[in-house]
Scaffold this motif. Structure first.
Motif, PDB file in Angstrom:
ATOM      1  N   ASP A  85       0.163  -1.459  -0.449  1.00 54.90           N
ATOM      2  CA  ASP A  85      -0.159  -0.161   0.450  1.00 54.90           C
ATOM      3  C   ASP A  85       1.134   1.518  -0.172  1.00 54.90           C
ATOM      4  N   ARG A  89       0.911   4.096  -3.249  1.00 53.50           N
ATOM      5  CA  ARG A  89       1.127   5.530  -2.261  1.00 53.50           C
ATOM      6  C   ARG A  89       1.958   6.872  -3.271  1.00 53.50           C
ATOM      7  N   HIS A  96      -5.188   4.070  -0.816  1.00 51.94           N
ATOM      8  CA  HIS A  96      -6.069   2.673  -0.637  1.00 51.94           C
ATOM      9  C   HIS A  96      -7.160   3.047   0.412  1.00 51.94           C
TER      10      HIS A  96
END
Length: 178
Positions: A85, A89, A96
């Protein structure tokens, strides 16, 4: 020797022991993190480059930094192994959806104010600005430029034209220094 004279040395040795112990613990955690790398993991190097692990060897790591760009790094050059995640990002800009129920903060302040009050106050401000205008010292190009009285008198007699022939006109970039 008395205990009072030995006490500073004992405290100093104890502090050194605690500092080396915490440093060894951090080094051990970093080594475990580097040994736990798997192909496909997202990493950040100590230089700040983000890449995906392609292959892990004993002392080296092959990283995929982009399409067709494979880089070979020492394992010690890996600063952090990122979660999927976090890597998505940072690198891809994919968020997320953990906070789907929370409010979104707007980029501008227009949505923070009550629009009914804002419209009325904006109309009042526009009416007030129409009533009195502020003179900033600049004249419109359509108006005749202001000429002081001596220059106007010289212009009538023709001496101003003689002065302008003798002296070249200065522009914004010209100066008297040569």
């Amino acid at each position: 020797m008395s205990l009072v004279t030995l006490l500073p040395f004992i405290v100093l040795i104890g502090a050194m022991f605690l500092m080396t112990r915490s440093a060894k613990k951090k080094q051990q955690q970093a080594a475990n993190m580097r040994n736990d790398m798997q192909p496909g993991s997202g990493v950040r190097t100590i230089g700040g480059m983000y890449a995906t692990v392609k292959e892990v060897n004993d002392d080296t790591v092959l990283l995929d930094a982009g399409p067709g760009v494979d880089l070979l790094f020492a394992k010690n050059a890996i600063g952090a192994v990122l979660t999927d995640d976090e890597y998505n990002r940072i690198v891809h800009g994919i968020e997320h959806d953990l906070k789907s129920d929370s409010d979104v903060v707007p980029d501008d302040a227009s949505s923070l104010a009550d629009l009914s009050d804002t419209d009325e106050s904006a109309d009042e401000a526009a009416a007030a600005s129409d009533e009195k205008s502020v003179d900033l010292g600049k004249k419109d190009t359509a108006e005749e430029p202001a000429v002081d009285a001596p220059a106007k008198a010289d212009a009538e007699t023709g001496t101003a034209e003689a002065k302008s022939d003798d002296e070249p006109k200065k522009t914004d970039g010209d100066s008297d220094a040569k």
